[in-house]
Design a protein around this motif. Structure first.
Motif: not given
Length: 348
Positions: A110-115, A125-146
């Motif tokens: 269950a707990m893997q970087i692509f889930h 909220e968690h990212p929507v599967p198959a519709a979400t691509l997490i880019t370098l900019e997303d992580v740098q800007q905190g749009i998506w965080k671990v």
């Protein structure tokens, strides 16, 4: 070389069950296989003068059964089902010349970087599967965080270290020209039905095992929680921000494959796990001897690209990759062609 004629399809094979999940009757098949080998004068694989490997990539329910998580429909909508029908027929018709079958098994928890559970935004909220691509900019800007809640299981509670590792991960994907991190539905879950081989393919592999006295060469991939692992030959990222190894390439399998006289490749999906496995194999070949590419045969009609209508279509990317492989010396072939027409000296 003496040509070897294609074999008939055994009576137990039911083409109408390709898209279904069912129990393979091993003991019954084993008895049938013994008779089949005798009837058709099929010798054990150990007697093969030409050692031929069929590498089947991720022919699992999760990718190949229409109602499962990541069914590879291709543009036709029935891609993986049609591919597996042709693949099973190819195995049965060529039982007498295929030395080893090597199935790969995409394997996740269950707990893997692509889930989805691995990432979270400020709204919780968690990212929507198959519709979400997490880019370098997303992580740098905190749009998506671990997701802090996964740190205990994945990084012994070291959340900041885990966040740093994941920033490094998307940075490496970007630097290396890889696809952005794709969030996939939970799939190929270890212990689940989706993880299992498609029943018809499993049946064909087991029948080959029994007829040829040849052990299947299973390869597990994808269990590292910190990296995607499209290719069976190596994961997407191998190191930490400090340069320490988090995984390694599958050097043992690479050596095994390149020691065969011919390697035939099929499976799912053409645009992802198949293409990236072939790409890694080609990289190894070019580093050793470019002429080795000539021993690789790609079953074009036994693989399909990822297509989600109205969302993504990787058909063109997959076709471009296969043309590049062909230009490097690999062979694009059809499962319906007699192997004597494309594998040099197969009857020897």
């Amino acid at each position: 070389m003496t040509a070897k004629m294609q074999l008939p399809i055994p009576e137990h094979f039911d083409a109408t069950k390709i898209s279904k999940v069912w129990r393979v009757p091993y003991q019954q098949l084993a008895a049938e296989a013994k008779n089949w080998a005798k009837q058709h004068s099929i010798k054990p694989a150990s007697s093969d003068k030409k050692q031929i490997c069929l590498l089947i990539i991720d022919a699992q329910n999760t990718f190949c059964i229409p109602e499962f998580e990541l069914f590879v429909g291709g543009r036709s909508g029935s891609g993986a089902v049609d591919d597996n029908l042709r693949l099973c027929e190819f195995i049965y018709r060529n039982l007498n010349v295929i030395t080893t079958i090597a199935p790969t098994m995409d394997t996740h928890t269950a707990m893997q970087i692509f889930h989805p559970i691995f990432w979270i935004n400020d709204a919780g909220e968690h990212p929507v599967p198959a519709a979400t691509l997490i880019t370098l900019e997303d992580v740098q800007q905190g749009i998506w965080k671990v997701n802090p809640a996964v740190a205990d299981n994945i990084a012994k509670g070291e959340y900041l270290a885990l966040q740093r590792q994941c920033l490094h991960y998307v940075q490496k994907l970007s630097d290396n020209g890889k696809f952005p991190l794709t969030i996939w539905p939970y799939h190929s879950m270890l212990g689940g039905i989706g993880h299992a081989l498609v029943s018809a393919v499993e049946e064909a592999i087991f029948f080959h095992n029994m007829v040829r006295n040849s052990q299947a060469l299973f390869e597990i991939k994808g269990s590292n929680p910190l990296t995607e692992n499209y290719s069976v030959l190596q994961p997407e990222v191998l190191d930490s921000p400090d340069g320490f190894a988090i995984d390694k390439k599958n050097a043992e399998l690479i050596d095994k494959l390149l020691n065969f006289d011919a390697v035939i490749i099929a499976g799912q999906a053409k645009s992802h796990c198949v293409a990236w496995t072939i790409d890694d194999l080609l990289t190894e070949i070019l580093a050793r001897d470019p002429q080795l590419a000539r021993k690789v045969y790609l079953l074009e009609d036994c693989t399909s690209p990822v297509v989600v209508p109205g969302v993504v279509d990787f058909t063109e990317q997959a076709d471009v990759a296969f043309q590049r492989f062909a230009q490097a010396g690999m062979n694009l072939v059809k499962s319906t062609q007699e192997m004597d027409s494309w594998v040099i000296g197969v009857g020897g």
